[in-house]
Every structure is written in structure tokens, then in C-alpha cells.
Design a protein around this motif. Structure first.
Motif, PDB file in Angstrom:
ATOM      1  N   LEU A   1      -0.431   5.056   1.013  1.00  0.00           N
ATOM      2  CA  LEU A   1       0.172   5.764   2.143  1.00  0.00           C
ATOM      3  C   LEU A   1       0.714   7.120   1.708  1.00  0.00           C
ATOM      4  O   LEU A   1       0.602   8.114   2.437  1.00  0.00           O
ATOM      5  CB  LEU A   1       1.289   4.918   2.757  1.00  0.00           C
TER       6      LEU A   1
ATOM      7  N   HIS B   1      -0.436  10.742   3.211  1.00  0.00           N
ATOM      8  CA  HIS B   1       0.546  11.708   3.704  1.00  0.00           C
ATOM      9  C   HIS B   1       0.386  13.051   3.003  1.00  0.00           C
ATOM     10  O   HIS B   1       0.426  14.121   3.637  1.00  0.00           O
ATOM     11  CB  HIS B   1       1.963  11.143   3.478  1.00  0.00           C
TER      12      HIS B   1
ATOM     13  N   LEU C   1      -6.033   1.042   6.391  1.00  0.00           N
ATOM     14  CA  LEU C   1      -5.415   2.264   5.886  1.00  0.00           C
ATOM     15  C   LEU C   1      -5.902   3.494   6.649  1.00  0.00           C
ATOM     16  O   LEU C   1      -5.136   4.422   6.911  1.00  0.00           O
ATOM     17  CB  LEU C   1      -5.704   2.417   4.395  1.00  0.00           C
TER      18      LEU C   1
ATOM     19  N   ARG D   1       0.813  -1.220   0.000  1.00  0.00           N
ATOM     20  CA  ARG D   1       0.000   0.000   0.000  1.00  0.00           C
ATOM     21  C   ARG D   1       0.846   1.271   0.000  1.00  0.00           C
ATOM     22  O   ARG D   1       0.446   2.284   0.566  1.00  0.00           O
ATOM     23  CB  ARG D   1      -0.947   0.034   1.203  1.00  0.00           C
ATOM     24  N   ARG D   2       2.007   1.255  -0.657  1.00  0.00           N
ATOM     25  CA  ARG D   2       2.868   2.440  -0.620  1.00  0.00           C
ATOM     26  C   ARG D   2       2.226   3.642  -1.302  1.00  0.00           C
ATOM     27  O   ARG D   2       2.324   4.765  -0.812  1.00  0.00           O
ATOM     28  CB  ARG D   2       4.222   2.107  -1.275  1.00  0.00           C
TER      29      ARG D   2
ATOM     30  N   GLU E   1      -3.887   3.775   9.639  1.00  0.00           N
ATOM     31  CA  GLU E   1      -2.598   4.411   9.371  1.00  0.00           C
ATOM     32  C   GLU E   1      -2.753   5.925   9.282  1.00  0.00           C
ATOM     33  O   GLU E   1      -1.901   6.683   9.764  1.00  0.00           O
ATOM     34  CB  GLU E   1      -2.015   3.866   8.065  1.00  0.00           C
ATOM     35  N   LEU E   2      -3.843   6.375   8.658  1.00  0.00           N
ATOM     36  CA  LEU E   2      -4.099   7.816   8.572  1.00  0.00           C
ATOM     37  C   LEU E   2      -4.238   8.414   9.968  1.00  0.00           C
ATOM     38  O   LEU E   2      -3.703   9.491  10.254  1.00  0.00           O
ATOM     39  CB  LEU E   2      -5.369   8.060   7.746  1.00  0.00           C
TER      40      LEU E   2
ATOM     41  N   MET F   1      -0.792   8.719  11.513  1.00  0.00           N
ATOM     42  CA  MET F   1      -0.063   9.854  10.933  1.00  0.00           C
ATOM     43  C   MET F   1      -0.570  11.179  11.498  1.00  0.00           C
ATOM     44  O   MET F   1       0.203  12.084  11.823  1.00  0.00           O
ATOM     45  CB  MET F   1      -0.231   9.873   9.409  1.00  0.00           C
TER      46      MET F   1
END
Length: 974
Positions: free
Chosen positions: A24, A28, A55, A20-21, A58-59, A62
Motif C-alpha cells: 500500500l 501511495h 491491491l 499488505r502495508r 485499493e489503488l 486511492m
């Protein structure tokens, strides 16, 4: 995407993310953008189990690292009717700690409006109903708001947007909404609203949904957000990523078999990995939904744990152990023991003092594992428990619609109460629960009257929520049920049905229905026939068939003893427009004054039923130039429409008010009102009402100086393709033509205005608008150097003069001034000053300012510099007061050429070099950088023709004749 098999994946969990780069990177970038540029909208689209929630986790991580406030909510499959459920889930706990701040910052009125949705903001909120509230149910405050229409929803959406803006200070807000494919319609409407009208602060709104289950409104949100929006497609894992996710405990061959069976879907892959590794036959039988894998997992639970899990699945997406115990019919202590087992096996996860299933698919599998009859009984047990606790009807309704039995009067009453409680902000939910109540109500003699009244209420709710076709069908069903001699109720149902047919752009069906119902009545002059006849008059007026409208009016008395309250006001309200259209202006004024007196004496509840007729009085007063009376009546009628949920009338009223404000030169107010009308029309999903709103936004934006927005609105209004042969279609074409001329596209605009007037052969536009068309065409012809054409249009304007319309009289000398300017500037100045005086007396400040501008320019061309300065200063003051930016900039340029010092624009207003608009400055800077028109168009997402138009205006404002001149002028100004 889930983490490794042995560890739970929760938002912000430390489990490393696999792959999932690109996604991501997009997350960002979006977080960085809100700090620089403000609002951003991010959509994650993917199939069930693809990893959207992972995901989003992850958000959230961040965002926390950057110090942003993060709030997370999700919609639930079995609570799709709960109003604003994902927003309540995300925001309510946080709002409880900020209740005082919200009230202080936004004010008590906005706070009360927000409290209709968010339980934590109402002083009546208590903790013992927490479970229903977490599902999105607002508490009943005991003070239901007066608005039940689309305007209430629109104002609520603005209030929520303001609140989100407030919560974003000072470090920024990340609002995450998961599984929005299950969100209720009000939540989706809010998302649509906020992407088109974003908050000003640093807000990132991230949503996740399944494309196959997403309604069209949701799927198009990223496009609606424009440059502020971005969609991430979350697809299957690559084989090597799947190997990394599974870890070393699976051999390469086994991992490849699992990958192929799962299709690379992370959730399915983990579900298979949870199964016994020695059961390949189960994999072979795996259906696409991976229910087989989940059933194996559930089969390993003890009977008690499975029972409690099933009770929890019935209860809510996020559930309280006590409610799960009630549903499962087990003691609370046993339920807690079962939850320990469920949590240990990662079926559910602790979430504060509550629990959630680890994934919606798990909840669905658990729910469907229970027998259908048992589920009905479990919903009934929960509903009974909530009733015993005194929970609001809204909290009970979702369970009662699934468990209520046919003929259960209490269930019907609760569903109706719940429907009425949410009607203001969630009319789609209201209609859904009314429909459930109708299904439970027997069609028996004892309940038939109640059932028919409920059908009428349902039809209205469906119409308000934008389900016009369903509302029409419900009204027709009611007509089939009603006895043929029940004329009063048949009349109400037929009138409502005809209104919806009209909103559905089916005027012929509306007229046929009205005539059919009237033909059934033995006495065409009876009180029950009057509402149908009034609707028939309105249909004729829309079709520009004024003789037919007058013929019906001639058969109607002014009042009768057996008329309902307010009916006399409604009949009186229809008479002015018909007289005005026939050219009987003095008679129209008398009718308007009489109707105004009747309206002033009538209470609001007497007007509510007849607003479609009263709107014609408001429009007639505007056409007659009685702007003060028109605005007063528009405001009152709109307030009554909002309070009674008549969205299909409200949009029309707001559009008329916006048009009146444009004529009065109150452009900022006109734009705000037109925006309200447009927002309401989009909620209603009526082509006719949207065209009305877009027409007025086009005019307001054009005179305000926002040429691009005006032309876009005008183009959409015309391209809707509705209104052919009716007055409102011609109004849309006229607005577009006016916007094109104001933007400098003279040839194209003049042709569009001529088309709107049907080349004056059989024009549908009213006399005042036709006069304005003549003046506009005279101006365009003069600017194109066609003096003979300009004079011809001025002569035609003179033929339209009506002594009974003093508000429009000033347009005639203004048209003459355009025609005279080139060859007789002194006479042109005199004519323009005459026009300015007449228009000022008529309270048309914008047009009076335009006349003063023409007078100043004519004086200048005649060498009368002192008089030119005087008129131009007066024009600049008028344009500044009206908010006409382009006209003010043009006037300021002329004043500077005369040596007059012109103050810079106040703070908050665009003040660009040489009076360029912001868009013109963008074009000029790109041209100065050497870009071609095609390149500029691509960079700014404009057409080449629009860039050419901007460039011609830039040349005029900078007083240059080449692209090199543009670059030189800008370099000097810098």
C-alpha cells in the motif's frame, strides 16, 4: 486479496484490506510521483489468488480520492489471441464518450489508426457486437490500413501512447491492467514500448501478473522502466493476517488448519472457507491449485445454473447473458434465472449489463468441469450465432479454432479473413489463426495449391511477428511439399527462407540453401533462378566478397521477356553497390542513375517483392554521396515495405535512411528514424537488424550531443556479438569508436576506430567511411598532442581520394587542418576553409560546420580574431541548424571569449551554465557538493570512467583545473 468470506471482493470494494502495508505504501508513493515527475510503471507479481486484484482495487480507490481518472482492464485465459484485449477492456468504453475529443486533439489520421484497435473510435462500430468487442476484437472498418508490418505496429503503439497522454489531462490517469500474463503479444509489445518511451503526462500504468506464467518480455518490464518502474511482490499472508481475514467464526485450530492447507494464499484460503467446515477430508486431498475446493463450490449449484456457468465460461471473460444462453442451449429467460443463482453464490458478478466470474481461477474451474466434447460443441454454437449476427471474422475466429472440424472450408475462410484483418497490428495473432486454418485444411489434391499458398502467407506472418525461426521452418516445410520441378514457387519459398536465416544470424545456412536450390534448376539462367541469384549477390555483399557478387551479376541479363514485373528493377538495383565496392565509382554512378529511372517508372506493387534488392540501391546512393536520391528511394521503399509487412527489410531501410540523414546534418530527423528502426528491430527480435539500428542511433545521438545515449547504443551494438567478418559488424564498431572520441575518450575511441578499420590491413568499411575514420583519427591524435600521428592520418586520407566521390573530398583537407593546427595555424585555417566549402557543396552541413569550427580556432591561434569570429559564427549557425548541441556549446564558448554576445538557447532547448550538457551539469553539481567520482557514479548509475570523462569536459568548459574550481564557477553562475 479477497475480503471476508461472506462479502464479495471487487475493485474498490469497501471490505477492509488485511495486511499488505508495504504494498500500500508503494501504491501511495507511485500515485504521488506521477503528480511530481510524470509517468510511473508499477508491476504487481504474485501467484494465482495472492491478492493482486484486491491491491489494484485499493489503488483505484486511492486514485479516485485524488481525483485521478482510473481505467481498468484485464486479459483473459481463453482469449489470449485477441489483439490488445486488456487495453480495449480498459479504455474502449471511456473512448466512446471522448471520440470527438480524441479526433480533435490527435488528428484524424491518428484517430483512424487507433480505430483499427478500439471499436468505439470507428464510425462503423455498432452495439450488437458488443460481446466480441469486449473481448478485444476490433471491428472491421471496411478500410484496412495499408501497413501490415512492424512499422504499423510501432506507429500504433506511439498513437496509443499519445492517446493515453491525452486522457491523462488535467488530473492524471491511472491505467490498470490485470492478468497480463494472459495478454496477447501486441499488448506486451505496447507495454515494452511505453516503458521505454513513456508519455509526458501524469500517468501511472499498473499491471498485475503471475511470474510463473509471465513471458520474458513481461517479466523484465520493471527493469526496462528504470527509475520510473517498481515491482511489488505479492506473497502469502502471515498466520495472524489469515486469522484476521477468516474472522471470528473459525476457531484458532480450524483457522490454522485452513492456513496450512492454503499455504497463506488468500484466494485458496477463502475457497476452503466456503467449503463445509465439517469436511476436513476434502482439505487433505486438496491439490495445489485448490480445484478440489472450487469443485465442492460448483457441486452445490443446481444443474441448470452449472450448465449456464459452463456456457458462460466458454463464451468470454466478460459475457452477455444471451451468448451464455446460446452456448448452454437454454432459453434466455432460463439463463437469467441461472445467473441470479450464480450471482447469489458469488460465482459471477454483475459488471454493467454483463457478468464476470469473480476470479479467473473460478472461470477455469467451471470451464474444465464441462466435458471436452461439450465444450467443442459450445464454441461451435457461439461461432454460428456470431456469424448469424454478422459479427466480424475476428470475433468468430477464437471459437472456430476450438470447434472447427477438419475439412471445414467455411472455418478455414473465416480464420484466414480474421488473420488478414489483424495482420497490421497483431501479426502474432494473425500467424496463430493462419496456423489454425492450415490445421483444418486437408492436404488433398483439390486443396494442395491453396494449402501451399497459405503456408507461404503463414511463413511471412511468422517472420513479421518476430517468430523468425518458425517462419523459416514453415518455409522449409513448404519446400519439402513443393514438387521438385515447381521452380517458381520453390524459388519464392527458398528466397524467403534465406532472408529469415539471414535475420537469424545464420548467413552460412542462407547461402547453402540458395546454392542447393540453384543446383536443382536445370537452367541456371531461367527466370525462376534470378531471385535466388539476386539473394546470393546480397549475401556476398554482406560478407564483403565483392568478387563473388560481381561474378554472379555478370551471369545475369538486365531483363528478359519471361521475367516477373519489377525483376529488372531489382537486378539493376544490385549493380551499383558491387561496382562501388570494387572502386569503379563512375560506373557505379551510371548504374545508380539507370536503376533510379527504372524505379521511378515502376508502380509500387512491382517493387514490393524485390525490396531486399532495392535496399542495396539506396545504400549505394548514400555511399556515393547522392543523399537526395538516397533519401527519396529510402522513403519510397520503406513505404512499400510497411504496406506489405516486410519488417525484416523495413528495419534495414530505416537504418540506412537514418545514416543518410546524419551525413546530411539532419540530426533530429536521424534520431527519430533510428528510433523507429530500433523499435521495429526489437519487435522483430533479429540481432542483425537491431545492430543496424543501434549503429545509426549511436551516430545520431553522438553528433546530437547525447554522449551517454550514444555510447550505450554503441556498446549494445558491439556486444550483440553478431556480424563478425561482415560489413555491418565493422560499422557498429566504427560508430562506437566515433561516439567515444566525440565524448572525449580519445585514446579508447581511437583504438575502437582502428579496430573497426581492421587497422587498414583488409578493411570491410566502405571508402567514404574509411575517409571519415582517417579524419577522426587525425583529430584525436591532434587533440592528444601527437602531431606526427595526426599528419600520418591526414596523409592516409589523401591516398583514399576518389574523384568520383566529391561528397567525401572535403574530409581530406579537414584531416590536414587537424594536423597543421598546432604548428601552422594559418595554413590549418586555409585547409579547413577549403574543407568547409567542399563539404557545403556536398550538402554535408554538419561536417561543413566542423570544418568552420576548426578554421575559426586556427584563425584565433594565428591571431586573426576578425576571421575567427566570422568562421565561428558560421559554424554556430550550422550546428544550431543541425541540432549538434555539444558542438554548438563549444563554439558559443569560443565566441564569448572573443567578446561576441551569444543568444540563450530557445525555449525547449537545454540552456545550462557554461554550455554544460544536462548530464555534465548533474556531475558538476555533485562534485561541487563534495562527492567523489565513485559516489557520483553510484548516484547517477554511471561507470567511474564515464564520470571521469564528464569531469574532464567540465574542466575544459569551465576553464578550471580542479574540483574546487568547479564549485567556485558554479557558485558564481548561480
Amino acid at each position: 486479496m479477497e475480503g471476508r468470506t461472506a462479502r464479495p471482493a471487487v475493485p474498490g470494494a469497501p471490505t477492509p484490506l488485511v495486511g499488505r502495508r508495504d504494498a500500500l505504501g508503494a501504491l501511495h508513493d507511485a500515485l504521488g510521483a506521477i503528480g511530481r515527475d510524470g509517468f510511473r510503471f508499477l508491476a504487481l507479481a504474485g501467484e494465482p489468488g495472492a491478492g493482486k486484484t484486491r491491491l489494484l482495487g485499493e489503488l483505484a480507490t486511492m486514485a479516485a480520492d485524488l481525483g485521478r481518472v482510473t481505467m481498468w482492464g484485464r486479459a483473459a485465459e481463453f482469449e489470449q489471441m485477441m489483439p490488445f484485449s486488456p487495453l480495449v477492456d480498459a479504455l474502449d468504453d471511456h473512448l466512446e464518450t471522448r471520440r470527438a475529443d480524441i479526433t480533435d486533439i490527435l488528428g484524424p489520421t491518428t484517430a483512424r489508426l487507433l480505430a483499427t484497435v478500439f471499436p468505439s473510435l470507428t464510425s462503423h462500430h455498432t452495439g450488437h457486437h458488443a460481446e466480441p468487442a469486449r473481448s478485444g476484437a476490433p471491428e472491421e472498418s471496411g478500410e484496412p490500413g495499408p501497413d501490415r508490418g512492424g512499422l504499423a505496429r510501432y506507429r500504433l503503439y506511439r498513437a496509443v501512447r499519445q492517446m493515453v497522454d491525452t486522457l491523462s489531462a488535467p488530473r492524471g490517469l491511472v491505467l490498470i491492467l490485470d492478468d497480463v500474463h494472459w495478454a496477447d503479444e501486441s499488448s506486451l509489445e505496447f507495454l515494452d514500448h511505453v516503458t521505454r518511451h513513456p508519455p509526458a503526462g501524469p500517468v501511472l500504468l499498473a499491471v498485475a501478473f503471475r511470474p510463473a506464467q509471465a513471458p520474458p518480455r513481461l517479466a523484465t518490464l520493471p527493469l526496462g522502466a528504470g527509475a520510473r518502474g517498481h515491482e511489488i511482490t505479492v506473497g502469502p499472508l502471515a498466520p495472524e493476517e489469515a486469522d484476521e481475514l477468516l474472522g471470528p467464526r473459525f476457531s484458532k485450530g480450524r483457522g490454522r488448519a485452513l492456513y496450512e492447507a492454503s499455504g497463506g494464499n488468500p484466494f485458496y484460503l477463502e475457497a476452503l472457507a466456503r467449503m463445509d467446515g465439517d469436511a476436513p477430508e476434502a482439505m487433505g486431498a486438496l491439490p495445489p491449485t485448490v480445484l478440489a475446493a472450487l469443485q465442492v463450490e460448483l457441486g452445490e449449484l443446481s444443474p441448470g445454473a452449472l450448465l449456464v456457468a459452463q456456457g458462460a465460461a466458454v463464451a468470454a471473460d466478460e459475457f452477455d447473458p444471451a451468448i451464455a444462453a446460446v452456448a448452454a442451449e437454454v432459453p434466455r429467460a432460463s439463463a437469467l434465472d441461472a445467473l441470479d443463482e450464480l450471482a447469489q453464490r458469488d460465482i459471477v458478478r454483475a459488471h454493467g449489463g454483463r457478468f464476470r466470474f469473480r476470479h479467473p481461477l473460478v472461470r477455469r474451474a467451471v470451464y474444465e468441469s464441462a466435458a471436452a466434447g461439450w465444450r467443442v460443441a459450445a464454441h461451435g454454437r457461439i461461432a454460428a450465432r456470431l456469424a448469424a449476427l454478422g459479427a466480424p471474422a475476428v470475433a468468430q475466429a477464437g471459437h472456430l479454432e476450438r470447434s472447427g472440424s477438419f475439412g471445414d472450408q467455411r472455418a478455414v475462410e473465416v480464420l484466414v479473413d480474421a488473420a488478414r484483418a489483424v495482420a497490421a497490428h497483431a501479426p502474432a495473432t494473425s500467424a496463430h489463426w493462419l496456423q489454425a486454418a492450415v490445421r483444418l485444411m486437408p492436404d488433398a489434391p483439390a486443396t494442395r495449391d491453396s494449402r501451399m499458398e497459405l503456408l507461404l502467407e503463414l511463413s511471412r506472418a511468422q517472420g513479421v511477428s518476430g517468430r523468425l525461426a518458425e517462419g523459416r521452418d514453415t518455409a522449409r516445410e513448404l519446400l519439402r511439399m513443393l514438387p521438385g520441378d515447381d521452380y517458381p514457387r520453390r524459388g519464392r519459398a527458398a528466397r524467403l527462407c534465406a532472408l529469415m536465416e539471414r535475420q537469424l544470424d545464420r548467413p552460412h545456412e542462407a547461402r547453402a540453401l540458395l546454392l542447393d536450390e540453384l543446383g536443382r534448376m536445370p537452367n541456371p539462367r531461367a527466370a525462376a533462378a534470378v531471385p535466388l541469384r539476386m539473394r546470393l549477390v546480397a549475401e556476398s555483399l554482406m560478407r564483403v566478397d565483392f568478387d563473388a557478387a560481381q561474378a554472379v551479376l555478370d551471369l545475369m541479363p538486365d531483363a528478359a521477356e519471361d521475367w516477373e514485373p519489377g525483376l529488372a528493377v531489382a537486378v539493376a538495383a544490385l549493380r551499383p553497390m558491387s561496382a562501388y565496392a570494387a572502386g569503379r565509382t563512375d560506373e557505379a554512378v551510371r548504374y545508380a542513375e539507370s536503376a533510379g529511372r527504372l524505379m521511378a517508372a515502376a508502380p509500387d506493387d512491382h517493387l514490393a517483392e524485390w525490396l531486399d534488392a532495392i535496399s542495396w540501391l539506396c545504400w549505394a546512393e548514400m555511399n556515393l554521396g547522392r543523399y537526395g536520391e538516397a533519401l527519396r528511394h529510402f522513403d519510397r521503399a520503406a513505404a512499400v515495405a510497411a504496406a506489405t509487412g516486410q519488417s525484416y527489410i523495413l528495419t534495414h531501410l530505416l537504418a540506412g535512411k537514418a545514416r543518410t540523414l546524419v551525413m546530411a546534418g539532419r540530426l533530429a530527423d536521424a534520431l527519430a528514424t533510428a528510433e523507429e528502426s530500433e523499435g521495429e528491430a526489437r519487435l522483430l527480435d533479429s540481432g542483425q537488424q537491431l545492430v543496424f539500428a543501434l549503429t545509426q542511433r549511436c551516430l545520431a545521438a553522438s553528433w546530437s550531443g547525447d554522449d551517454d545515449a550514444a555510447i550505450l547504443a554503441g556498446e549494445e551494438a558491439v556486444q550483440r556479438g553478431v556480424g563478425g567478418g561482415e560489413v555491418w559488424g565493422a560499422m557498429a564498431r566504427h560508430a562506437r569508436g566515433q561516439a567515444l572520441i566525440n565524448a572525449g575518450r580519445l585514446e579508447e575511441g581511437a583504438e575502437a576506430v582502428l579496430d573497426a578499420c581492421d587497422r587498414f590491413s583488409a578493411p570491410r568499411l566502405d571508402r567514404g567511411t574509411l575517409l571519415l575514420c582517417c579524419e577522426t583519427l587525425a583529430r584525436a591524435a591532434a587533440e592528444l598532442g601527437r602531431q606526427d600521428q595526426s599528419a600520418a592520418w591526414a596523409d592516409r586520407a589523401a591516398t583514399l581520394e576518389d574523384p568520383g566521390l566529391p561528397a567525401f573530398r572535403g574530409l581530406i583537407p579537414l584531416a590536414r587542418a587537424h594536423a597543421l593546427r598546432a604548428n601552422a595555424p594559418a595554413r590549418a585555417a586555409a585547409a579547413a576553409r577549403e574543407a568547409a566549402g567542399l563539404l557545403a557543396v556536398a550538402e554535408r552541413r554538419l561536417d561543413a560546420g566542423r570544418a568552420l569550427l576548426v578554421a575559426g580556432l586556427a584563425h584565433l591561434e594565428a591571431g586573426e580574431r576578425a576571421r575567427a569570429r566570422e568562421d565561428l559564427k558560421a559554424a554556430a549557425a550550422a550546428f544550431d541548424a543541425c541540432g549538434a548541441r555539444n558542438l554548438k556549446a563549444r563554439t558559443d564558448r569560443e565566441l564569448r571569449r572573443l567578446g561576441v554576445r551569444v543568444a540563450s538557447a530557445p525555449a525547449g532547448k537545454a540552456d545550462t551554465p557554461f554550455g554544460l550538457s544536462p548530464r555534465e551539469l548533474e556531475v558538476a553539481m555533485l562534485v561541487a557538493d563534495g562527492l567523489t567520482n565513485q559516489q557520483v557514479a553510484q548516484r547517477l548509475f554511471l561507470s567511474v570512467r564515464t564520470v571521469e570523462t564528464h569531469l574532464s569536459r567540465i574542466f575544459a568548459k569551465l576553464d578550471v583545473s580542479s574540483r574546487v574550481g568547479v564549485a567556485t564557477a558554479l557558485s558564481r553562475s548561480g
